[in-house]
Design an enzyme around this catalytic site. Structure first.
Site, PDB file in Angstrom:
ATOM      1  N   ILE A 524       0.857  -1.190   0.000  1.00 57.70           N
ATOM      2  CA  ILE A 524       0.000   0.000   0.000  1.00 57.70           C
ATOM      3  C   ILE A 524       0.885   1.229   0.000  1.00 57.70           C
ATOM      4  CG2 ILE A 524      -1.729   1.301   1.309  1.00 57.70           C
ATOM      5  CD1 ILE A 524      -2.561  -1.362   2.590  1.00 57.70           C
ATOM      6  N   SER A 575       4.539   4.218   2.489  1.00 56.16           N
ATOM      7  CA  SER A 575       4.102   2.943   1.932  1.00 56.16           C
ATOM      8  C   SER A 575       4.552   1.835   2.858  1.00 56.16           C
ATOM      9  CB  SER A 575       4.670   2.723   0.520  1.00 56.16           C
ATOM     10  OG  SER A 575       6.055   2.444   0.573  1.00 56.16           O
ATOM     11  N   LYS A 576       4.005   0.664   2.651  1.00 55.73           N
ATOM     12  CA  LYS A 576       4.404  -0.502   3.437  1.00 55.73           C
ATOM     13  C   LYS A 576       3.970  -1.746   2.689  1.00 55.73           C
ATOM     14  CE  LYS A 576       6.500  -0.859   7.455  1.00 55.73           C
ATOM     15  NZ  LYS A 576       7.636   0.014   7.824  1.00 55.73           N
ATOM     16  N   GLY A 577       4.757  -2.791   2.819  1.00 60.51           N
ATOM     17  CA  GLY A 577       4.400  -4.079   2.255  1.00 60.51           C
ATOM     18  C   GLY A 577       4.420  -5.140   3.337  1.00 60.51           C
ATOM     19  N   ASP A 631      12.356  -4.427   6.581  1.00 58.01           N
ATOM     20  CA  ASP A 631      11.543  -4.327   7.789  1.00 58.01           C
ATOM     21  C   ASP A 631      11.674  -5.668   8.498  1.00 58.01           C
ATOM     22  OD1 ASP A 631       9.398  -3.819   9.705  1.00 58.01           O
ATOM     23  OD2 ASP A 631       8.754  -2.227   8.381  1.00 58.01           O
TER      24      ASP A 631
END
Length: 1040
Positions: A524, A575-577, A631
């Site tokens: 996202i 953003s982040k996955g 991450d």
């Protein structure tokens, strides 16, 4: 009995030519005759087979089944005798049974280093289709193969000859068994004998199994070598096929990395059968470099029909099958009720609906309006609990799956709608899949779809709700790699506008949805230009996995939203996955899922001209670049992803991921303390504002000395700070009199957990409680019954264990570790004051927003993660900027550390400049927040959000301003000169930077620099007059 036994002994396999040239050599077994005699003696001695049938039974096994001499050379006489007895017993049982409730023949025997499985059945029957022996072999041997600890497979299929067995044939025919089409399948599994080798070795003579090297022809070795070379260069399967001369047989060779997919061997057999092909032989070979090669020989089941189209479909769909070998509708695929494409589409659809079906409904929205969570913390928490319960209890994934199955015809129609939008039709009219697809009646417009639901689901509103969600999935897909013939996972670029605003107030800019054989994932972002880490979510149990499934998207959304607020000082938005590993074997190999996630993202990011794969339908129609980073659980895979993007010819490979090794131009956050510099700036500013200069500050920290943030927080700590407790993955260490500073520093410097703490340095009140401890008695006399429970709840039991602590810095831990359910344990019930006066949140989302407000109302100074933990993102942003600004030669010269560890002078100076920028930005935001708190009396956590929103909204407006960007280039260039690092300007020059860096990125840099400086200096009231005044002042400052 003798007549019947004589008839039974004639049972055999018809094999025209069991040993064909071009694959495996016929290796003569010189001792075969001697062994044959020994087996005869053993069978005779056992006395089970009638004496007059012994020789014919043994000869049938040796000569008629077409088994390679390799088997006889490897097997003992005792083992062969056992197999012969078992097969004879199976024949007798088949005759006595007289029915086909089980396969006519069925036998298995396994030992430490090899196994044998036989069965017979009619092609097309359930016994044939659901071949559990192949799945068992996959599960027990092939899927667990790893390097030198691996197994190879030889399997053969041939017609079962019953011409000379009228009694058995008649018994089967009386029970409607088609005796004309009975086949026997034989499986031989062997433990390999291979030497240890490195993953990059591809010389087949060094990495091959000894038996394979002895038995394979030179042609096979050459073909396998070519495939293995390609496997080493790619992520997914490498597929080749060859027509064997003067035969109607086609050989398909598939190579892939070990442990990268599951039950693929058995699924390939089903795929061949679905397209009316018979797999006459199959060999599965393992290699010491971690590769598997499958070689299948296929002939048409119906020799009157051409097999070209069938082979084309197998080749085309082998990659789709590799991506998800056993989908949740696999049984329907096996039976022919669904095509492979339909079943995998439905599989992805079930997962989508599980996450995005709006379960809350209008009643929940009405309740939100009545309770107004913005005005009451209690109401907010109550609504949140209600929302979680509605999501978890209303529609489970298994329930949604049942609804798909009950309305399979509508699901097929929706697949047709999906295919019509994303299938490249130019060559498809000739394929079998297109012919099947064309028979499905398409769904028309929205009105026609609703009419269909009204007709088919009038008695079940739940079915209609689920099918509408699947329809929404179709409508949201902008592009997908579903029909690309070479892929490792299924990826979808979605338009996120389907997300309900009541649940997700800020609609993301872009969204990716990825489904693999062992995982599901999302990405996202809240801006076109955005950056954030990719994390892997693991599950210790099935229950934990189900909880993670329910929370996955919300966690992803919240992390990306936090990142958006955190990234207010840099060009990239938030953003982040996330990658959720399936429960089970996937937990043991997270890297395989990460690689598939990354590769499938690249499929959708590459420009059609850059990609070497087939074209896809792109309904988005604009170029996209993602900026990713490490991450939880992914730091070790960043270099691979960077180099893989380079292999895929992505022009942005240098900037694709941050956190890579210095040899690739990365700036390690841990080595330079980038993340901690920002956190520490907030701690030091608290001391400065409160004039704390010479005091003993007791300190507690979650996230231990082994982690990036935890270790650097220790290394950079003020001398006034004295640790009294640390929590990490291994457990808890506590000493009310203070932990030994030198020992804590030692652990931080060596990156070791607290279980390595020298216990002799504890005071008489200190103790260590590890997660595996049970019934541990501590100095106070208390007994800790469960170490893991004590560790997990320690942060909320501070009052009982330590009474009070001056400073708490969360540097690790799961989101929402402190919420409104447990926050009051940190407040003194007598005074109503927080037992921790200063909290600087380093770990993302460690404390929920309502809990932060409660703590601040109780007198604590709480700075949230979106403000404090932005040093890492700032460092990553400047790493991206350098990668975009330099050309290949300049980047390697100035930003890549040599293999001998020599750091370029510019690299070292650049790192130093970035560190100063991190501290400057942290100080600017702190001062702004402190002043706003003084003037408004609002909670710092709320002001942090308000500040972020003000900067981001202004930046978004400025980024789209034609007047400032295009019409006033002197002003634009002056702002860029101020925003860009001096070192880059001096080394590269603004003109080169403007030419190399994507315009969208430079616009974002220009906009965020102006916006953040305006808000930090002029406040959060962004009105046009104030901003014009600021622009005027900036022009004067820039001497324009």
């Amino acid at each position: 009995m003798t007549a019947i036994a004589s008839e039974l002994s004639n049972l055999s396999l018809r094999t025209d030519s069991p040993h064909r040239a071009g694959d495996y050599k016929d290796i003569p077994f010189d001792a075969k005759t001697t062994q044959f005699e020994a087996v005869l003696d053993l069978v005779d001695k056992a006395g089970f087979i009638p004496e007059d049938l012994i020789e014919s039974e043994v000869r049938w096994f040796y000569t008629t089944l077409g088994i390679d001499d390799i088997y006889f050379a490897r097997e003992s006489a005792e083992g062969i005798a056992t197999n012969i007895h078992a097969l004879y017993s199976a024949k007798v049982q088949a005759y006595a049974r007289g029915v086909s409730t089980k396969p006519v023949l069925q036998y298995n025997r396994a030992s430490v280093d090899h196994a044998v499985y036989f069965d017979s059945s009619t092609p097309g029957s359930e016994d044939y289709l659901f071949n559990h022996y192949e799945e068992l072999i996959d599960d027990k041997y092939l899927d667990s193969s790893d390097g030198t600890n691996s197994y190879r497979l030889e399997s053969y299929t041939a017609p079962l000859d019953l011409e000379n067995m009228p009694s058995l044939r008649d018994a089967l025919e009386r029970n409607n068994v088609n005796v004309q089409n009975q086949s026997v399948r034989l499986y031989f599994v062997y433990k390999t004998s291979i030497e240890q080798a490195q993953p990059d070795v591809t010389d087949i003579e060094q990495i091959g199994d000894r038996t394979f090297l002895e038995s394979a022809t030179d042609n096979t070795k050459r073909l396998y070598s070519e495939v293995l070379q390609q496997v080493s260069l790619t992520t997914g399967p490498v597929i080749r096929h060859f027509v064997l001369p003067n035969t109607n047989e086609v050989r398909v060779i598939i190579g892939y990395k070990q442990k990268s997919t599951r039950r693929y061997n058995s699924a390939l057999s089903v795929l061949a059968d679905y397209y009316n092909l018979t797999t006459t032989r199959k060999y599965v070979e393992q290699f010491a470099n971690g590769s598997t090669v499958i070689s299948m020989y296929m002939t048409p089941s119906d020799t009157t029909k051409p097999m070209d189209l069938s082979i084309h479909q197998v080749i085309k769909e082998a990659s789709l099958l590799y991506s998800i070998p056993h989908n949740i509708f696999y049984d329907k695929f096996v039976k022919g009720d669904m095509s492979l494409q339909e079943s995998i589409y439905a599989h992805c659809g079930v997962i989508f609906v599980t996450h995005f079906l709006n379960r809350l409904g209008p009643e929940y929205n009405s309740l939100v309006a009545m309770l107004d969570p913005s005005k009451s913390i209690a109401h907010a928490e109550l609504l949140n609990k209600l929302k979680n319960r509605l999501r978890s209890e209303t529609f489970t994934q298994s329930y949604i799956q049942e609804m798909f199955a009950s309305q399979s015809e509508i699901v097929r129609k929706l697949y047709r709608q999906f295919a019509d939008a994303h299938y490249i039709k130019s060559p498809l009219e000739e394929t079998l899949s297109y012919k099947r697809l064309s028979k499905i009646t398409p769904i028309g417009d929205e009105k026609e779809f609703e009419h269909l639901l009204a007709r088919e689901c009038s008695q079940n509103e739940h079915q209609a709700l689920v099918l509408r969600a699947l329809h929404s999935f179709n409508q949201s897909i902008l592009k997908t790699n579903f029909y690309v013939s070479s892929k490792v996972a299924i990826s979808f670029r979605l338009n996120p506008s389907f997300l309900p605003v009541s649940e997700y107030p800020q609609t993301p800019y872009g969204m990716f949805f990825i489904v693999g054989s062992d995982f599901r994932g999302f990405h996202i972002r809240f801006r076109d230009i955005a950056r954030g880490g990719i994390r892997i979510v693991r599950s210790r149990s099935e229950d934990a996995y189900q909880v993670n499934v329910r929370n996955l998207f919300d966690e992803n959304y919240n992390l990306a939203s936090t990142q958006q607020r955190k990234n207010k000082d840099i060009p990239e938005g938030g953003s982040k996955g996330v990658i959720l590993l399936d429960h089970g074997l996937a937990q043991e190999n997270p890297q395989a899922s990460f690689e598939k996630y990354i590769d499938s993202l690249i499929d959708l990011l590459l420009d059609q001209k850059q990609s070497k794969k087939e074209k896809i339908v792109d309904l988005y129609g604009k170029p996209e670049i993602l900026f990713l980073g490490p991450d939880e659980g992914t730091a070790g895979y960043v270099d691979w992803a960077t180099l893989h993007a380079k292999k895929r010819c992505a022009p942005w490979w240098r900037s694709f991921l941050t956190g890579k090794s210095p040899e690739l131009g990365g700036i390690p956050h841990d080595e330079y303390g980038m993340t901690s510099l920002s956190v520490r700036a907030y701690v030091e500013k608290i001391y400065q504002k409160l004039e704390i200069t010479d005091a003993k500050i007791t300190k507690f920290q979650t996230g231990g000395p082994d982690g990036d943030l935890g270790s650097n927080e220790i290394l950079l700590a003020n001398k006034m700070e004295h640790y009294v407790a640390i929590v990490d993955g291994s457990g808890v260490i506590v000493d009310p009199k203070g932990l030994d500073s030198a020992e804590v520093l030692r652990l931080a410097k060596t990156r070791k957990m607290i279980d390595n703490y020298d216990k002799s340095k504890l005071s008489d009140e200190g103790y260590v409680c590890l997660v595996d401890d049970v019934d541990l008695k501590i100095p106070s006399g208390e007994v800790i019954t469960s170490g893991i429970a004590f560790r997990n709840n320690f942060h909320t039991n501070l009052k009982q264990t330590l009474g009070k602590v001056d400073l708490f810095v969360p540097c690790g831990g799961r989101p929402a570790a402190i919420d409104t359910n447990n926050v009051f344990s940190l407040i003194d019930e007598n005074t109503g004051r927080s037992i921790i006066p200063y909290i600087v949140e380093g770990a993302n989302l460690f404390i929920t927003q309502p809990a932060k407000v409660i703590l601040e109302n109780a007198g604590a100074i709480v700075f949230k993660d979106a403000s404090t933990n932005k040093g890492g993102v700032t460092s990553s942003s400047f790493e991206v900027l350098a990668a975009l600004s330099f050309d290949d030669e300049g980047f390697k010269k100035n930003m890549c550390i040599s293999s001998t560890g020599v750091k370029p002078a510019l690299y070292q100076a650049y790192v130093s400049e970035v560190q100063k920028l991190i501290q400057r930005n942290a100080n600017l935001e702190f001062e702004s927040l402190w002043a706003l708190r003084q003037s408004t009396g609002k909670a710092l956590c709320d002001l942090s959000d308000t500040l972020s929103v003000a900067i981001n909204q202004l930046a978004d407006d400025l980024a789209s301003s034609k007047e400032l960007w295009e019409d006033d280039k002197p002003f634009r260039n002056s702002v860029l000169n101020d925003a860009l690092p001096d070192l880059l300007l001096a080394e590269i020059g603004l003109d080169n930077i403007l030419a190399r860096v994507p315009e969208a990125y430079l616009r974002a840099l220009f906009a965020t620099h102006l916006a953040s400086r305006f808000v930090y200096s002029r406040g959060i009231d962004v009105n046009p007059a104030k901003f014009l005044e600021y622009i005027s002042a900036t022009r004067k400052e820039l001497q324009l």
